[in-house]
Write a protein that holds these residues in place. Structure first.
Motif, PDB file in Angstrom:
ATOM      1  N   SER A  51      15.182  28.182  20.350  1.00 59.17           N
ATOM      2  CA  SER A  51      15.340  27.277  18.930  1.00 59.17           C
ATOM      3  C   SER A  51      14.551  26.808  18.860  1.00 59.17           C
ATOM      4  O   SER A  51      13.891  26.071  16.862  1.00 59.17           O
ATOM      5  CB  SER A  51      16.483  26.911  19.276  1.00 59.17           C
ATOM      6  N   VAL A  52      13.183  26.562  19.426  1.00 58.57           N
ATOM      7  CA  VAL A  52      11.995  25.828  18.715  1.00 58.57           C
ATOM      8  C   VAL A  52      10.984  26.637  18.483  1.00 58.57           C
ATOM      9  O   VAL A  52      10.442  26.440  17.485  1.00 58.57           O
ATOM     10  CB  VAL A  52      11.719  24.595  20.049  1.00 58.57           C
ATOM     11  N   GLY A  53      10.658  27.776  19.156  1.00 60.29           N
ATOM     12  CA  GLY A  53      10.050  28.869  18.943  1.00 60.29           C
ATOM     13  C   GLY A  53       9.746  29.389  20.666  1.00 60.29           C
ATOM     14  O   GLY A  53       9.912  29.370  21.428  1.00 60.29           O
ATOM     15  N   PRO A  54       8.612  30.434  20.766  1.00 59.85           N
ATOM     16  CA  PRO A  54       8.382  31.450  21.393  1.00 59.85           C
ATOM     17  C   PRO A  54       7.907  30.519  22.549  1.00 59.85           C
ATOM     18  O   PRO A  54       6.731  29.596  22.378  1.00 59.85           O
ATOM     19  CB  PRO A  54       7.784  32.247  21.317  1.00 59.85           C
ATOM     20  N   ILE A  55       8.375  30.688  23.806  1.00 60.47           N
ATOM     21  CA  ILE A  55       7.600  30.274  25.364  1.00 60.47           C
ATOM     22  C   ILE A  55       7.369  31.923  25.992  1.00 60.47           C
ATOM     23  O   ILE A  55       8.138  32.514  26.222  1.00 60.47           O
ATOM     24  CB  ILE A  55       7.931  29.681  26.060  1.00 60.47           C
ATOM     25  N   THR A  56       6.233  31.500  27.126  1.00 57.29           N
ATOM     26  CA  THR A  56       6.060  33.091  27.749  1.00 57.29           C
ATOM     27  C   THR A  56       5.508  31.811  29.537  1.00 57.29           C
ATOM     28  O   THR A  56       4.492  31.516  29.071  1.00 57.29           O
ATOM     29  CB  THR A  56       4.307  33.443  27.292  1.00 57.29           C
ATOM     30  N   MET A  57       6.502  32.847  30.351  1.00 53.61           N
ATOM     31  CA  MET A  57       6.644  32.189  31.440  1.00 53.61           C
ATOM     32  C   MET A  57       5.841  33.000  32.269  1.00 53.61           C
ATOM     33  O   MET A  57       5.579  34.913  31.970  1.00 53.61           O
ATOM     34  CB  MET A  57       7.612  31.702  31.828  1.00 53.61           C
ATOM     35  N   HIS A  58       4.729  33.180  33.698  1.00 54.44           N
ATOM     36  CA  HIS A  58       4.642  33.458  34.666  1.00 54.44           C
ATOM     37  C   HIS A  58       4.597  33.676  36.099  1.00 54.44           C
ATOM     38  O   HIS A  58       4.385  32.240  36.580  1.00 54.44           O
ATOM     39  CB  HIS A  58       3.161  33.993  34.287  1.00 54.44           C
ATOM     40  N   PHE A  59       5.608  34.461  36.480  1.00 58.85           N
ATOM     41  CA  PHE A  59       5.986  34.790  38.145  1.00 58.85           C
ATOM     42  C   PHE A  59       5.420  35.321  38.617  1.00 58.85           C
ATOM     43  O   PHE A  59       4.653  36.139  38.538  1.00 58.85           O
ATOM     44  CB  PHE A  59       7.983  34.925  38.209  1.00 58.85           C
ATOM     45  N   TYR A  60       5.230  34.566  40.190  1.00 60.57           N
ATOM     46  CA  TYR A  60       4.559  34.905  40.705  1.00 60.57           C
ATOM     47  C   TYR A  60       5.486  35.679  41.979  1.00 60.57           C
ATOM     48  O   TYR A  60       5.612  34.681  42.991  1.00 60.57           O
ATOM     49  CB  TYR A  60       3.393  34.060  41.372  1.00 60.57           C
ATOM     50  N   ARG A  61       5.270  36.909  42.769  1.00 57.21           N
ATOM     51  CA  ARG A  61       6.385  36.720  44.173  1.00 57.21           C
ATOM     52  C   ARG A  61       5.847  36.421  45.207  1.00 57.21           C
ATOM     53  O   ARG A  61       6.367  35.533  46.038  1.00 57.21           O
ATOM     54  CB  ARG A  61       6.393  38.042  44.202  1.00 57.21           C
ATOM     55  N   SER A  62       4.183  35.977  45.182  1.00 62.31           N
ATOM     56  CA  SER A  62       3.374  35.741  46.520  1.00 62.31           C
ATOM     57  C   SER A  62       3.856  34.037  46.454  1.00 62.31           C
ATOM     58  O   SER A  62       3.804  33.700  47.941  1.00 62.31           O
ATOM     59  CB  SER A  62       2.296  35.939  45.959  1.00 62.31           C
ATOM     60  N   TRP A  63       4.386  33.322  46.019  1.00 65.70           N
ATOM     61  CA  TRP A  63       4.361  32.285  45.812  1.00 65.70           C
ATOM     62  C   TRP A  63       5.648  31.875  46.146  1.00 65.70           C
ATOM     63  O   TRP A  63       5.992  30.825  47.086  1.00 65.70           O
ATOM     64  CB  TRP A  63       4.620  31.062  44.205  1.00 65.70           C
ATOM     65  N   SER A  64       6.487  32.718  46.240  1.00 64.27           N
ATOM     66  CA  SER A  64       7.976  32.230  46.075  1.00 64.27           C
ATOM     67  C   SER A  64       8.862  34.109  46.268  1.00 64.27           C
ATOM     68  O   SER A  64       9.929  34.077  45.039  1.00 64.27           O
ATOM     69  CB  SER A  64       9.284  30.653  45.239  1.00 64.27           C
ATOM     70  N   PRO A  65       8.959  34.385  47.085  1.00 66.17           N
ATOM     71  CA  PRO A  65       9.824  36.147  46.835  1.00 66.17           C
ATOM     72  C   PRO A  65      10.906  35.890  46.418  1.00 66.17           C
ATOM     73  O   PRO A  65      11.970  36.761  45.932  1.00 66.17           O
ATOM     74  CB  PRO A  65       9.528  36.281  48.485  1.00 66.17           C
ATOM     75  N   HIS A  66      12.115  34.822  47.606  1.00 67.74           N
ATOM     76  CA  HIS A  66      13.718  34.908  46.833  1.00 67.74           C
ATOM     77  C   HIS A  66      13.759  34.298  46.222  1.00 67.74           C
ATOM     78  O   HIS A  66      14.405  35.070  44.788  1.00 67.74           O
ATOM     79  CB  HIS A  66      14.251  34.659  48.251  1.00 67.74           C
ATOM     80  N   GLY A  67      12.527  33.106  45.559  1.00 66.89           N
ATOM     81  CA  GLY A  67      12.645  32.232  43.997  1.00 66.89           C
ATOM     82  C   GLY A  67      12.760  33.986  43.080  1.00 66.89           C
ATOM     83  O   GLY A  67      13.352  33.625  42.304  1.00 66.89           O
ATOM     84  N   TYR A  68      11.341  34.101  43.244  1.00 60.85           N
ATOM     85  CA  TYR A  68      10.621  34.931  42.030  1.00 60.85           C
ATOM     86  C   TYR A  68      11.863  36.446  42.294  1.00 60.85           C
ATOM     87  O   TYR A  68      12.400  36.661  40.952  1.00 60.85           O
ATOM     88  CB  TYR A  68       9.758  35.270  42.548  1.00 60.85           C
ATOM     89  N   ASP A  69      12.563  36.835  42.539  1.00 57.85           N
ATOM     90  CA  ASP A  69      13.852  37.935  42.640  1.00 57.85           C
ATOM     91  C   ASP A  69      14.524  37.358  42.528  1.00 57.85           C
ATOM     92  O   ASP A  69      15.428  38.114  41.679  1.00 57.85           O
ATOM     93  CB  ASP A  69      13.858  38.553  44.501  1.00 57.85           C
ATOM     94  N   ARG A  70      15.348  36.079  42.434  1.00 63.26           N
ATOM     95  CA  ARG A  70      16.687  35.846  42.031  1.00 63.26           C
ATOM     96  C   ARG A  70      16.333  35.886  39.941  1.00 63.26           C
ATOM     97  O   ARG A  70      17.101  35.955  39.282  1.00 63.26           O
ATOM     98  CB  ARG A  70      17.196  34.329  42.334  1.00 63.26           C
ATOM     99  N   ALA A  71      15.373  34.577  40.125  1.00 63.98           N
ATOM    100  CA  ALA A  71      15.021  34.389  38.856  1.00 63.98           C
ATOM    101  C   ALA A  71      14.658  35.236  37.974  1.00 63.98           C
ATOM    102  O   ALA A  71      15.037  35.882  36.664  1.00 63.98           O
ATOM    103  CB  ALA A  71      13.517  33.555  38.867  1.00 63.98           C
TER     104      ALA A  71
END
Length: 346
Positions: free
Chosen positions: A88-108
């Motif tokens: 609602s404010v504007g676009p955002i871009t996020m970069h996820f890394y599986r090497s940082w947190s495999p289970h967290g990456y998969d779920r997110a």
């Protein structure tokens, strides 16, 4: 598993406001309606009425995960994802890394891919601390049950600490309690990351100014602020936010692009390219060989053609010359004879 994010951070905040009623084990105080945990969710008749048996199923799966069952990983450790969201404010871009947190990456990544967060609100926005989100409004029972199931904690990553502005991690209340709630760190969130569920899995790479401009006027959740409580969000959904907290910002829609999904696949593709290059070279060599054979054949044909041209025999030439000479002599004789006859007549 819908509790405060970090006991250390909450302790710091409690010291600042001198509030003795804070429960540092993940609750919001002694009021059961302010607790956000499995017990409240399982026993809440409104939640059961809305979600049916899937609450019990999700709770069973949570207990199974806490006992140590580890879901299978779904990708390469080098896999990454670019998540682009309109808000609602504007676009955002996020970069996820599986090497940082495999289970967290998969779920997110899976939740974003399935559109679970679309149109959900940033329900906890604390200036200089964090933005929390993750309670979706989906009507898909299977997706909702999936979002409520928990995942194991990933190993801590000291090299990623302290938290930097724009980093993302899961909210939680105990070991192996991560499910669907996440946060984006603001500039003074350096105390986060000490709890086992707070391993970062990504960061905001574009649109951080929009994240910093999310509406903060309601402050934190009670008792530290006047923001929304999580229980009613689960029970009443978007209507609770829109009626009681209409200024809160929200996601619109998001898209996900996965990268480096399989290292083996990349190597295989490279080998295919190498094999193709080899085949091309081999084909080129075949063409060269064929061309050489054709050239050689042409030389041989020319040589053979040259040998097959008959030489004109000398005897044949002599015979022809004699014939021509005889004809010429004959013609000369006839001409002289005719001339003598004419002279004699006259």
């Amino acid at each position: 598993f819908f509790s405060a994010i970090n006991s250390t951070a909450l302790a710091t905040m409690a010291d600042e406001i001198d509030d003795p009623g804070v429960d540092f084990h993940g609750g919001m105080g002694d009021d059961p309606e302010q607790l956000d945990g499995e017990e409240v969710m399982e026993d809440d008749p409104e939640v059961k009425e809305i979600m049916g048996d899937e609450v019990d199923d999700a709770a069973d799966e949570q207990r199974t995960n806490i006992r140590g069952s580890v879901p299978k990983s779904s990708g390469s450790d080098q896999e990454e994802a670019i998540v682009q969201c309109d808000t609602s404010v504007g676009p955002i871009t996020m970069h996820f890394y599986r090497s940082w947190s495999p289970h967290g990456y998969d779920r997110a990544t899976t939740l974003f891919e399935k559109g679970y967060f679309d149109h959900s609100h940033f329900f906890r926005v604390v200036d200089h601390f964090l933005v929390q989100f993750g309670i979706g409004y989906t009507t898909d029972k299977e997706l909702k049950a999936f979002s409520l199931s928990t995942i194991p904690d990933d190993p801590t990553r000291p090299e990623l600490l302290p938290f930097k502005e724009g980093m993302l991690a899961f909210a939680g209340s105990a070991p192996n309690s991560r499910s669907n709630e996440m946060f984006i760190a603001y500039d003074r969130a350096g105390s986060l990351g000490q709890s086992p569920w707070e391993t970062p899995f990504g960061k905001v790479t574009s649109g951080l100014e929009n994240v910093k401009n999310f509406y903060k006027g309601y402050g934190d959740m009670p008792p530290w602020g006047k923001g929304p409580q999580q229980g009613p969000i689960h029970n009443r959904g978007a209507s609770y936010i829109e009626s009681d907290f209409p200024l809160l910002d929200k996601f619109e829609t998001c898209s996900v692009q996965r990268m480096n999904q399989s290292g083996a696949g990349v190597i295989k593709d490279v080998n295919v390219i190498k094999q193709s290059d080899t085949e091309v070279i081999q084909d080129a060599n075949v063409v060269k060989n064929v061309a050489a054979e054709i050239k050689k054949a042409n030389v041989v044909n020319k040589a053979e053609t040259k040998e097959e041209v008959p030489s004109f025999p000398f005897t044949t030439l002599l015979i022809l010359s004699s014939i021509v000479l005889s004809v010429l002599l004959g013609l000369g004789y006839m001409r002289n004879k005719k001339k003598k006859k004419y002279n004699k007549t006259t």
